[in-house]
Design a protein around this motif. Structure first.
Motif, PDB file in Angstrom:
ATOM      1  N   GLN A 131       1.144  -1.212  -0.213  1.00 26.08           N
ATOM      2  CA  GLN A 131      -0.154  -0.482   0.130  1.00 26.08           C
ATOM      3  C   GLN A 131       0.650   1.410   0.331  1.00 26.08           C
ATOM      4  O   GLN A 131       0.497   2.157  -1.155  1.00 26.08           O
ATOM      5  N   LEU A 134       2.595   1.986  -3.681  1.00 22.41           N
ATOM      6  CA  LEU A 134       0.895   3.262  -4.197  1.00 22.41           C
ATOM      7  C   LEU A 134       1.706   4.418  -4.031  1.00 22.41           C
ATOM      8  O   LEU A 134       1.342   5.225  -4.570  1.00 22.41           O
ATOM      9  N   GLU A 203       0.794  -8.477 -10.967  1.00 19.31           N
ATOM     10  CA  GLU A 203       1.001  -7.190 -10.373  1.00 19.31           C
ATOM     11  C   GLU A 203       2.723  -6.624  -9.763  1.00 19.31           C
ATOM     12  O   GLU A 203       2.617  -4.964 -10.696  1.00 19.31           O
ATOM     13  N   ARG A 207       3.539  -2.751 -11.834  1.00 19.63           N
ATOM     14  CA  ARG A 207       4.414  -1.559 -11.753  1.00 19.63           C
ATOM     15  C   ARG A 207       5.401  -1.184 -11.585  1.00 19.63           C
ATOM     16  O   ARG A 207       6.158  -0.819 -11.599  1.00 19.63           O
ATOM     17  N   LEU A 348      -9.518  -2.950 -12.732  1.00 21.36           N
ATOM     18  CA  LEU A 348      -8.379  -3.098 -12.509  1.00 21.36           C
ATOM     19  C   LEU A 348      -8.321  -1.937 -11.269  1.00 21.36           C
ATOM     20  O   LEU A 348      -7.925  -2.033  -9.782  1.00 21.36           O
ATOM     21  N   ASP A 349      -9.767  -0.938 -11.149  1.00 15.45           N
ATOM     22  CA  ASP A 349     -10.340  -0.529  -9.306  1.00 15.45           C
ATOM     23  C   ASP A 349     -10.473  -2.024  -8.246  1.00 15.45           C
ATOM     24  O   ASP A 349     -10.125  -1.733  -7.396  1.00 15.45           O
ATOM     25  N   GLU A 352      -7.529  -2.930  -7.873  1.00 17.26           N
ATOM     26  CA  GLU A 352      -6.226  -2.186  -6.685  1.00 17.26           C
ATOM     27  C   GLU A 352      -7.851  -1.528  -5.203  1.00 17.26           C
ATOM     28  O   GLU A 352      -6.826  -2.327  -4.163  1.00 17.26           O
ATOM     29  N   SER A 353      -8.920  -2.341  -4.927  1.00 18.71           N
ATOM     30  CA  SER A 353      -9.630  -2.329  -4.024  1.00 18.71           C
ATOM     31  C   SER A 353      -9.354  -3.923  -3.085  1.00 18.71           C
ATOM     32  O   SER A 353      -9.123  -3.974  -1.861  1.00 18.71           O
ATOM     33  N   VAL A 355      -6.848  -5.327  -3.390  1.00 21.93           N
ATOM     34  CA  VAL A 355      -5.242  -4.878  -2.896  1.00 21.93           C
ATOM     35  C   VAL A 355      -4.876  -4.290  -1.506  1.00 21.93           C
ATOM     36  O   VAL A 355      -4.606  -4.912  -0.558  1.00 21.93           O
ATOM     37  N   ASP A 356      -4.956  -3.584  -1.308  1.00 23.72           N
ATOM     38  CA  ASP A 356      -5.918  -2.804  -0.290  1.00 23.72           C
ATOM     39  C   ASP A 356      -6.453  -3.250   0.910  1.00 23.72           C
ATOM     40  O   ASP A 356      -5.856  -3.102   2.185  1.00 23.72           O
TER      41      ASP A 356
END
Length: 373
Positions: A131, A134, A203, A207, A348-349, A352-353, A355-356
């Protein structure tokens, strides 16, 4: 990592996954960077318990009491606003307390997603979490935007004749780019550390591509800073030259005088060429040239010319129809590409959610392990 200078809760958000709850957006500032982190009220409770366990005494502040209206729903704006103020005061008390053990504890730094240096003398050894990596990438994007703004400001000030302020903006841009170069190198090296070992190959590849985009932007800005100030002074200098010098560029040697369509000399017109420097003009702007016969129209009479004109217009209409069909196909392809990009952005959203969410769970697990240790 540099010492934290300020902590603010800048806003609140309502999150409906897994169920409706309020998250507080915390802004953390250090001498070299600023980032945000989102925490819910239960995270504050876990932090309070961990500080009490790890330090061995009560933290300097106390948390606001729970409210049933906030547990049952998230629609009471007044209570959310009051709790936001009290939670910010709680964090500030920990930051400014005389006893540094609270703000230096692992639990407090992990709560704020503060990257820790395993070796302070080498900034490339910053141990990022998924986190915080990012967050650092977003901070670098903003930093590069600041550098571009400084370069554009430099050019604008130079065009206005303010050389002192222009040079100051140039120095500021170069300073920002130097800092960005170091941080991009640190961000790239962090992907090979053990803290990123749990990340999937896809992932990690994404990055690395994000870092490459930062490098490209940095190189572009470096070239802008090295090229120098871009102004339109050359255009101004050409416009300020006397008419004699500009006309000499157009007038060939030994050219004869010319008259306009009304029979007057061009040199006698207002703003005309000076005496002794005359040009020959083949066509006067605004005057239609007489129609010319072609091998196709020469053998035709009036009726044949009309038929030929109709045929030409029909051919042009057919060509326009084909062009319209081509544009329609391109429009359809563009809409399909736009739809595909939208679907990929949604995916992707979601990633990302996820991952968070995983990052929050890992942070909570680390705090539990720290409490057990």
């Amino acid at each position: 990592m540099s010492d934290i200078q300020s902590i603010k809760i800048i806003s609140t958000e309502v999150v409906n996954v897994p169920k409706s709850h309020v998250v507080y957006v915390i802004q953390v500032s250090t001498p070299i960077r600023t980032w945000t982190v989102k925490r819910r009220y239960s995270d504050f409770i876990s932090l309070h318990s961990e500080l009490k366990s790890s330090v061995g005494k009560e933290p300097p502040g106390s948390l606001p009491a729970k409210h049933w209206s906030l547990i049952k729903g998230v629609g009471d704006e007044k209570l959310i606003r009051e709790r936001r103020i009290l939670l910010e005061q709680y964090l500030i008390l920990i930051l400014t307390n005389k006893d540094p053990s609270f703000r230096q504890s692992y639990g407090f730094k992990d709560f704020l997603s503060v990257p820790s240096n395993t070796n302070p003398s080498h900034p490339s050894s910053v141990n990022f979490t998924s986190q915080s990596w990012l967050l650092e990438h977003t901070s670098l994007q903003n930093l590069l935007r600041s550098a571009r703004s400084a370069l554009l400001k430099r050019d604008a000030l130079a065009s206005m004749g303010d050389s002192v302020a222009s040079r100051s903006s140039s120095i500021e841009a170069k300073k920002i780019l130097k800092e960005a170069s170091q941080r991009i190198h640190t961000l790239e090296n962090a992907l090979s550390l053990d803290s990123m070992a749990s990340m999937g190959e896809g992932e990690k590849k994404r990055r690395y591509e994000m870092v490459e985009q930062l490098k490209i932007e940095r190189e572009t800005l470096n070239r802008m800073s090295e090229v120098g100030i871009r102004t339109s002074t050359s255009a101004f200098s050409r416009a300020s030259e006397p008419s004699g010098s500009s006309s000499s560029a157009f007038a060939p040697t030994g050219s004869t005088g010319s008259t306009g369509s009304n029979g007057g000399s061009l040199n006698s017109l207002p703003g005309g060429f000076p005496q002794g420097q005359q040009i020959s003009i083949g066509r006067t702007f605004g005057v239609k040239s007489p129609p010319q016969e072609t091998s196709e129209t020469r053998p035709l009479d009036d009726r044949g010319l009309l038929q030929l004109q109709v045929q030409k217009m029909d051919n042009q209409d057919d060509q326009l129809k084909e062009l319209s069909k081509l544009l329609q196909r391109q429009k359809q392809m563009g809409e399909e590409i736009h739809q595909e990009i939208g679907e990929q952005n949604d995916l992707l959203d979601e990633i990302e959610s996820g991952v968070d969410k995983t990052g929050r769970k890992l942070g909570k697990t680390k705090r539990e392990l720290n409490r057990l240790g």
